[in-house]
Design a protein around this motif. Sequence first.
Motif, PDB file in Angstrom:
ATOM      1  N   LEU A  45       0.837  -1.199   0.000  1.00  0.00           N
ATOM      2  CA  LEU A  45       0.000   0.000   0.000  1.00  0.00           C
ATOM      3  C   LEU A  45       0.875   1.253   0.000  1.00  0.00           C
ATOM      4  O   LEU A  45       1.976   1.254   0.547  1.00  0.00           O
ATOM      5  N   THR A  46       0.368   2.311  -0.603  1.00  0.00           N
ATOM      6  CA  THR A  46       1.002   3.622  -0.460  1.00  0.00           C
ATOM      7  C   THR A  46       0.158   4.380   0.559  1.00  0.00           C
ATOM      8  O   THR A  46      -1.074   4.342   0.496  1.00  0.00           O
ATOM      9  N   VAL A  47       0.834   5.011   1.518  1.00  0.00           N
ATOM     10  CA  VAL A  47       0.100   5.698   2.588  1.00  0.00           C
ATOM     11  C   VAL A  47       0.130   7.196   2.335  1.00  0.00           C
ATOM     12  O   VAL A  47       1.197   7.773   2.120  1.00  0.00           O
TER      13      VAL A  47
ATOM     14  N   LEU B 216       2.883   1.807  10.444  1.00  0.00           N
ATOM     15  CA  LEU B 216       2.556   1.049   9.223  1.00  0.00           C
ATOM     16  C   LEU B 216       3.846   0.639   8.519  1.00  0.00           C
ATOM     17  O   LEU B 216       4.758   1.461   8.383  1.00  0.00           O
ATOM     18  N   PRO B 217       3.941  -0.618   8.073  1.00  0.00           N
ATOM     19  CA  PRO B 217       5.212  -1.103   7.553  1.00  0.00           C
ATOM     20  C   PRO B 217       5.499  -0.702   6.104  1.00  0.00           C
ATOM     21  O   PRO B 217       6.459  -1.169   5.518  1.00  0.00           O
ATOM     22  N   TYR B 218       4.659   0.130   5.513  1.00  0.00           N
ATOM     23  CA  TYR B 218       4.816   0.421   4.082  1.00  0.00           C
ATOM     24  C   TYR B 218       5.844   1.527   3.853  1.00  0.00           C
ATOM     25  O   TYR B 218       5.877   2.513   4.598  1.00  0.00           O
ATOM     26  N   LYS B 219       6.654   1.352   2.790  1.00  0.00           N
ATOM     27  CA  LYS B 219       7.770   2.290   2.557  1.00  0.00           C
ATOM     28  C   LYS B 219       7.307   3.639   2.027  1.00  0.00           C
ATOM     29  O   LYS B 219       7.841   4.672   2.374  1.00  0.00           O
ATOM     30  N   ARG B 220       6.313   3.583   1.140  1.00  0.00           N
ATOM     31  CA  ARG B 220       5.905   4.847   0.498  1.00  0.00           C
ATOM     32  C   ARG B 220       4.847   5.563   1.335  1.00  0.00           C
ATOM     33  O   ARG B 220       3.707   5.112   1.441  1.00  0.00           O
TER      34      ARG B 220
END
Length: 459
Positions: free
Chosen positions: A277-279, A294-298
């Motif tokens: 996911l992009t946050v 949240l573990p998401y990079k973007r």
Amino acid sequence: MPVYSISHVENVRVCVVMVGLPARGKSLIAQKIVRYLSWLSIKSKCFNVGNYRREIASDVVVNAEFFDPRNEEGLKTRKEAVNRAITDMMNWFSEENGVVGILDATNSTKARRDRILKLCRENSIEPMFLESYCDDQDLILQNIIDVKTTSPDYIDTSNEFATDDFLKRISYYEEIYETMDTKSDSDLTFIKLVNVNSQIILNRIESYLESRIVYYVMNLHIKPRCIYLSRHGESEYNLTGQIGGDSNLSERGWKYAKKLPELVLKSLGEENKHTNLTVWTSTLKRTQQTSSFLPYKRKLQWKALDELDAGECDGMTYEEIEQNFPEDFKARDDDKYEYRYRGGESYRDIVIRLEPIIMELERQENILIITHQAVLRCLYAYFMNIPQEESPWMSIPLHTLIKLEPRAYSTLVSRMKADIPAVSTYKEKGTSQLGEFASGTGISKSRDLIRDSELVTPK
Ligand SMILES: Nc1ncnc2c1ncn2[C@@H]1O[C@H](COP(=O)(O)OP(=O)(O)OP(=O)(O)O)[C@@H](O)[C@H]1O
């Protein structure tokens, strides 16, 4: 001072004439344009010739032969359906001050398009043709399976019969279909989408309104995806009942932030758990803090996702606003969508600043947005087609994850509650007290809109 939207800037009326063989996404595109323009307060309506045909021939068994160009009875009915749709559309333009009318039909021959062209010119309406051309056979078959086998034309038939019959219907249209091109249609305003948007041909796009429609359509895609929406966790200002500001999360707000990754994973389900996911957050601390586990990079920050600017009332409670600015307090309750805080914003202002966000959302795939109550209401209103008079009154509780899954003609919604208590920041009309039952009027219809969605209990 009046607030203008595009429709008031130019005195332009546009008739978007859809063109294309069956199962090319014309209805989907038409409905999306109407939803987008209505959200921007531009009066728009779709006239679907298939619905008129079903109304006229409700007792006729409609199979592929009905669409054979040699079937005189079928031709007569289809002609009547088109005539009724065009008449209703022209009446809507003149009697209801319509701005963008969409004629949703195959309009597959040059002769048919010329007739509509003439009618538009006689009535000072700008004709704009929108062709969806598609020769990707796999995609066409998939479209038929996705939406045509469940069409009202095939209520009592098997999926196999419906698919074969629909392919035959297409072949009848193919006998007479004339695609649009820049040579023979050089004097027309048109946009031609080839295989969704692998190629886009534009011709004589002139007015601002037309270019807005073009830009929107160019950004659409049909890949399956989901969009997650969440408010930030409970903030310190939420606890004191103050609006605006840039406060930190409360203790319970931090608990929600820590739980959010687990909620998202559960909602994605086992088979999609690796979905990236992009946050998107606002620039305010409370949304960024909520996204921090949240573990998401973007992770992107958008100024456009900041909460409604309450201007001089920033940092006040509703009680203080009622005491200090009683007229403003009442004016806002009377017309919450249009009311602009002194030195601040209205809901309409938010919609205008959210337009690039909507455009980008249409382009993107899986996104998780963490933002604020008023902004979420406006985003939700776009996806769910909620009218302006209702959207500012929707209840969007804290500590709840909302999942939107756009489908061909609708958006599926589900909610997941985090089971972490939080104050209610909901203010009912006519009171400065916060809470779902503040005025004792019970749950209003508009407030119920999100509650009506499916509630998924985290296991
Ligand atoms: N530009 C496009 N090209 C091809 N398919 C598309 C496009 N946009 C959407 N679709 C797909 O088309 C399907 C929807 O078909 P829709 O009912 O809108 O077609 P239609 O052209 O209106 O058909 P009909 O003429 O029978 O009403 C969906 O499965 C959707 O994903």
